[in-house]
Design a protein around this motif. Structure first.
Motif, PDB file in Angstrom:
ATOM      1  N   GLY A  23       0.862  -1.184   0.000  1.00 51.77           N
ATOM      2  CA  GLY A  23       0.000   0.000   0.000  1.00 51.77           C
ATOM      3  C   GLY A  23       0.890   1.223   0.000  1.00 51.77           C
ATOM      4  O   GLY A  23       1.642   1.456   0.961  1.00 51.77           O
TER       5      GLY A  23
ATOM      6  N   ILE B 106      -0.867   7.447   1.544  1.00 55.92           N
ATOM      7  CA  ILE B 106      -0.224   8.427   2.442  1.00 55.92           C
ATOM      8  C   ILE B 106       0.699   7.739   3.434  1.00 55.92           C
ATOM      9  O   ILE B 106       1.862   8.102   3.598  1.00 55.92           O
TER      10      ILE B 106
ATOM     11  N   ALA C 143       4.209  -2.087  -3.145  1.00 56.87           N
ATOM     12  CA  ALA C 143       3.059  -2.648  -3.855  1.00 56.87           C
ATOM     13  C   ALA C 143       1.872  -1.712  -3.779  1.00 56.87           C
ATOM     14  O   ALA C 143       1.504  -1.257  -2.685  1.00 56.87           O
ATOM     15  N   ASP C 144       1.296  -1.427  -4.924  1.00 53.21           N
ATOM     16  CA  ASP C 144       0.072  -0.625  -4.972  1.00 53.21           C
ATOM     17  C   ASP C 144      -0.438  -0.651  -6.419  1.00 53.21           C
ATOM     18  O   ASP C 144       0.348  -0.433  -7.340  1.00 53.21           O
TER      19      ASP C 144
ATOM     20  N   ALA D 151      -2.636   1.443  -7.691  1.00 54.00           N
ATOM     21  CA  ALA D 151      -3.086   2.754  -8.170  1.00 54.00           C
ATOM     22  C   ALA D 151      -2.033   3.839  -8.039  1.00 54.00           C
ATOM     23  O   ALA D 151      -2.098   4.859  -8.734  1.00 54.00           O
TER      24      ALA D 151
ATOM     25  N   ALA E 110       0.173  -0.904   4.929  1.00 51.36           N
ATOM     26  CA  ALA E 110      -0.493   0.409   4.947  1.00 51.36           C
ATOM     27  C   ALA E 110      -1.613   0.393   3.908  1.00 51.36           C
ATOM     28  O   ALA E 110      -1.776   1.316   3.125  1.00 51.36           O
ATOM     29  N   LEU E 111      -2.366  -0.697   3.930  1.00 46.68           N
ATOM     30  CA  LEU E 111      -3.465  -0.927   2.979  1.00 46.68           C
ATOM     31  C   LEU E 111      -4.769  -0.385   3.557  1.00 46.68           C
ATOM     32  O   LEU E 111      -4.854  -0.113   4.764  1.00 46.68           O
ATOM     33  N   PRO E 112      -5.817  -0.287   2.735  1.00 44.99           N
ATOM     34  CA  PRO E 112      -7.136   0.042   3.292  1.00 44.99           C
ATOM     35  C   PRO E 112      -7.518  -0.949   4.396  1.00 44.99           C
ATOM     36  O   PRO E 112      -7.124  -2.127   4.356  1.00 44.99           O
TER      37      PRO E 112
ATOM     38  N   LEU F 259      -8.258  -4.760   4.120  1.00 38.85           N
ATOM     39  CA  LEU F 259      -7.213  -5.682   3.658  1.00 38.85           C
ATOM     40  C   LEU F 259      -6.185  -5.991   4.746  1.00 38.85           C
ATOM     41  O   LEU F 259      -5.262  -6.773   4.518  1.00 38.85           O
ATOM     42  N   HIS F 260      -6.337  -5.385   5.919  1.00 40.26           N
ATOM     43  CA  HIS F 260      -5.339  -5.606   6.973  1.00 40.26           C
ATOM     44  C   HIS F 260      -5.253  -7.083   7.369  1.00 40.26           C
ATOM     45  O   HIS F 260      -4.168  -7.644   7.474  1.00 40.26           O
TER      46      HIS F 260
ATOM     47  N   GLU G  12      -0.859  -1.097  10.087  1.00 44.94           N
ATOM     48  CA  GLU G  12      -1.569   0.149  10.383  1.00 44.94           C
ATOM     49  C   GLU G  12      -2.831  -0.131  11.190  1.00 44.94           C
ATOM     50  O   GLU G  12      -3.398  -1.206  11.134  1.00 44.94           O
ATOM     51  N   LYS G  13      -3.209   0.864  11.937  1.00 43.97           N
ATOM     52  CA  LYS G  13      -4.452   0.743  12.704  1.00 43.97           C
ATOM     53  C   LYS G  13      -5.609   1.146  11.786  1.00 43.97           C
ATOM     54  O   LYS G  13      -5.380   1.952  10.888  1.00 43.97           O
TER      55      LYS G  13
ATOM     56  N   VAL H 290       1.423   5.471  16.261  1.00 44.70           N
ATOM     57  CA  VAL H 290       2.629   6.302  16.165  1.00 44.70           C
ATOM     58  C   VAL H 290       2.802   7.265  17.342  1.00 44.70           C
ATOM     59  O   VAL H 290       3.921   7.634  17.692  1.00 44.70           O
TER      60      VAL H 290
ATOM     61  N   ASN I 253     -12.673   8.125   2.821  1.00 43.41           N
ATOM     62  CA  ASN I 253     -12.562   6.668   3.007  1.00 43.41           C
ATOM     63  C   ASN I 253     -13.389   6.114   4.155  1.00 43.41           C
ATOM     64  O   ASN I 253     -13.779   4.959   4.127  1.00 43.41           O
ATOM     65  N   TRP I 254     -13.610   6.923   5.194  1.00 40.46           N
ATOM     66  CA  TRP I 254     -14.240   6.380   6.397  1.00 40.46           C
ATOM     67  C   TRP I 254     -15.619   6.999   6.645  1.00 40.46           C
ATOM     68  O   TRP I 254     -16.069   7.109   7.781  1.00 40.46           O
TER      69      TRP I 254
END
Ligand code: NAD
Length: 411
Positions: free
Chosen positions: A16, A19, A41-42, A44, A75-77, A80-81, A98-99, A127, A171-172
């Motif tokens: 991912g 950002i 990897a991404d 887009a 660091a994916l959506p 997908l975690h 990532e959280k 973080v 996104n959220w």
């Protein structure tokens, strides 16, 4: 914690490249003694033209490739975690995840099981606890200088710009597509609370919150579906006008790989971020309060608020011998006996230095920590997720949740 203690750099994939992925990859590229990038990897993202690292379209392709990676930075959506973490752990990799770790408590438990099978580390993207400011604050709280803690009031003020970007337009904005705003945004705050109250159990939790303002019922008369089509007089009175937020200001641009004026113009004209905040389709809450009762009688209030001018966290600690007021810039310590003092921690860098701090810690722990430590690192992170999910249960059912009786969610 300096990564200088690492013997060899940790070979890591970044899955991912949005950002967060860009932030972690940039740190890894700048710190070759700590990290060697095994690939990005991404599907887009536009990777830098001069990037020397292997590129993959998806996280599955990156994990399937023969990269020799020892670690995956995920660091994916949100959705997908779980699959990416399970796959990376099954390949024997350490994971910086990532959280939120999982979108549900059940997903979190699956990550716990996958980590235990692999015997590797899963470090949550909390973080803040790696920033000098929060480290200093925690030390002062833990020192006992203000006596025994009786209550904490903690405000997470998101700011109307950031909140409209992520939780109304972005996104959220739809709860069923992720974890909801509290788990997504305030898992950081639950993590801080878990850290501040180490060793005490949360016994009961209650939460209230709703979407009050970014709803079609609140739409100003004459407002259009998109800000660009909105009559000038309506736009002039709207703090959430997309052109004002994205083109006339600088502070939301970091959400986009291309931060140029031309790119921002396109964002406003063509993307979801140019939609009227009152157009509908979003159902995330815009404010929420959580009340917690801990062992020994300590009570904690967590307030999450979209409608603040500034983006900051303010924490007010009350103890039997004094108070602490901290606002992410300064820490005021006010003992009942003796003089007040103000501490000015270093707050430079993204997330107050926390983004760099967590990466250095990840490289260090991957090389130096024991297997027992790997287990406790994830257990702490899961406890803060558990409290966030229980708070959501309370908001949705209207009932106070008994955390100690909460079955499988009881840590
Ligand atoms: N720790 C923090 O402070 C913090 C802050 C913001 C976001 N986050 C979390 O970080 C995660 C990423 O957030 P973001 O803001 O970077 O989002 P983002 O949308 O900018 O980045 C996600 C990236 O994943 C890519 N992607 C989607 N499917 C993929 C696939 N199959 N394989 C590879 N890449 C794929 C997307 O194209 C996108 O570029 C989220 O879970 C979010 O909750 C954490």
């Amino acid at each position: 914690m300096s990564g200088a203690g690492c013997d060899t750099p940790l070979k890591a994939l970044v899955l991912g490249y949005g950002i967060r992925g860009r932030t972690y990859a940039a740190y890894a590229a700048r710190h070759p003694r700590e990290f060697e990038l095994a690939g990005l990897a991404d599907p887009a993202a536009e990777f830098p033209a001069d990037s020397p690292y292997p590129r993959f379209r998806t996280w599955e392709e990156a994990l399937a490739a023969d990269t020799g990676a020892e670690a995956a930075i995920i660091a994916l959506p949100d959705r997908l975690h779980l699959p990416a973490a399970e796959a990376a752990l099954a390949k024997g990799m350490h994971v910086l995840l990532e959280k939120p770790l999982g979108c549900t408590w059940d997903e979190c438990e699956k990550i716990r099981a996958a980590r235990a099978r692999a015997g590797k580390m899963v470090l949550a993207g909390y973080v803040l606890r790696y920033s000098p400011y929060y480290r200093e604050l925690r030390e002062i709280v833990a020192s006992g200088e203000i006596g025994e803690l009786t209550s904490v009031h903690h405000l997470a003020a998101i700011s109307y710009g950031k909140a409209s970007h992520a939780f109304c337009r972005g996104n959220w904005s739809v709860e069923s597509e992720g974890t909801g705003m509290l788990v997504n945004k305030c898992s950081h705050d639950f993590d801080l609370i878990e850290w501040w109250t180490k060793g005490r159990r949360c016994r009961k939790i209650s939460s209230f919150g709703s979407l009050m303002h970014w709803r079609p019922q609140e739409r100003p008369q004459g407002a259009a579906e998109r800000c660009e089509d909105c009559p000038a007089q309506v736009r002039a009175g709207c703090p959430f006008d997309a052109r004002r937020l994205y083109c006339e200001r600088e502070d939301l641009r970091y959400h986009f790989a291309d931060m140029s004026d031309a790119a921002m113009d396109k964002v406003v004209k063509e993307s979801r971020y140019g939609r009227c905040v009152y157009a509908g389709g979003n159902d995330s809450v815009d404010h929420q309060t959580v009340l917690m009762d801990f062992d020994g009688g300590l009570t904690i209030i967590l307030e999450m608020e979209s409608y603040s001018k500034e983006r900051r966290r303010v924490s007010h600690f009350f103890g039997t011998r004094g108070e602490i007021v901290a606002d992410e810039k300064t820490i005021e310590v006010k003992p009942f006996l003796g003089g007040d003092r103000t501490v000015y921690p270093d707050t430079a860098g993204a997330h107050g230095g926390g983004d760099a701090g967590i990466m250095a810690q990840f490289a260090f722990l991957a090389r130096k920590a024991s297997k027992e430590r790997y287990a406790s690192i994830l257990d702490g992170a899961l406890e803060s997720h558990r409290l966030a999910f229980l708070a959501e249960e309370s908001r949705k059912t209207g009932k106070t949740v008994d955390c100690l009786a909460a079955g499988g969610r009881n840590g």
